[in-house]
Scaffold this active site. Structure first.
Site: not given
Length: 223
Positions: A178-180, A184, A208
Site C-alpha cells: 500500500y501507499c498514499r 498513488c 493508507f
C-alpha cells in the site's frame, strides 16, 4: 443591504478556495501532506519541482488555510490545516473527477486495472485477513511517512529499496502493498515488481489515507 450579498461573499470565498487547489502540483502536495508533515525540500523531491516553486505553491495553499507551517529546529514543516476536512475535500474531488471525467476513468482503468493485474484488496477484505494473519503488509512509502502512521504490523520497504530487500518476504504468503492513496503509483509498481519475482502480491485499493479515514487502527513508529 441586499439579502444576496452574504451569499455572494461566501461563494466568492469558496471560489478562491477552489482556485487555490486548481493546480495539479498543489493537489499533489496536498496528497503528500495527507500522509505526514514534510519540509519544503522533501516536498520538492516528491513532486519533482524546485524548492522555490514548491515554496510558492505552499504559500498559495497557506493563504487558503489548507496547509499550516510549524518550525522545528532549522526546518519549517508543513501539514494539512484541518487534516480531516482537507482530506475529505481531496476525496470528494477525486470521486467527482472519476465520475465525470472520461479521461480520468480511462487512465485509472488502463493503469490500475489492466495489464493483467489482480483486483486490488478492499479495506474490508484486508481487515478480515489481518485477523487471520493471512497476509504480509508492505508499506512502500518513504520512511518518515511510515513513521507518522501505518497499518498495524506493516513492514516499511520503500519502493526504491524493495528489490534489495526481497529476502525479508516469504514466497509462501500473499503480500499486500500500500501507499498514499488510490491515485498513488508506488504500490502498483511494487506489486508489478513482486509478481515478476514470483511473489503473490496485490495492492490495497485506497491506500493508507483510506484506511485511516475509515477508522481502522493505525500505528506509529513510536507506538
Amino acid at each position: 443591504m441586499s439579502q444576496s450579498r452574504p451569499k455572494e461573499t461566501i461563494f466568492s470565498k469558496l471560489a478562491e478556495l477552489a482556485q487555490a487547489i486548481g493546480h495539479p502540483h498543489r493537489l499533489e502536495l496536498l496528497e503528500c501532506l495527507a500522509q505526514a508533515q514534510h519540509n519544503v525540500e522533501e516536498l520538492a523531491q516528491v513532486s519533482g519541482l524546485t524548492a522555490a516553486n514548491t515554496s510558492r505553491h505552499l504559500q498559495i495553499l497557506r493563504r487558503a488555510r489548507l496547509v499550516a507551517p510549524e518550525r522545528q529546529g532549522k526546518y519549517v514543516l508543513y501539514s494539512l490545516d484541518g487534516h480531516n476536512e482537507v482530506s475529505a475535500l481531496l476525496k470528494a474531488l477525486r470521486c467527482v473527477g472519476e465520475r465525470n471525467l472520461a479521461e480520468a476513468q480511462q487512465l485509472m482503468q488502463d493503469y490500475f486495472s489492466n495489464r493483467g493485474a489482480l483486483e486490488p484488496v478492499t479495506q474490508e477484505e484486508l481487515f478480515a485477513r489481518l485477523q487471520d494473519g493471512a497476509v504480509t503488509l508492505v508499506d512502500v512509502r518513504p520512511e518518515h511517512e511510515y513513521a507518522d502512521g501505518h497499518l498495524p504490523g506493516a513492514l516499511n520497504i520503500p519502493l526504491d529499496q524493495l528489490e534489495k530487500h526481497l529476502s525479508r518476504l516469504s514466497m509462501n504468503r500473499e503480500i499486500v502493498a500500500y501507499c498514499r492513496g488510490p491515485h498513488c503509483v508506488l504500490s502498483k509498481e511494487a506489486v508489478s515488481l513482486l509478481q515478476s519475482k514470483g511473489f503473490r502480491a496485490r495492492r490495497l485499493k485506497k491506500g493508507f489515507p483510506g484506511w485511516k479515514a475509515a477508522g481502522y487502527k493505525i500505528e506509529t513508529a513510536a507506538a
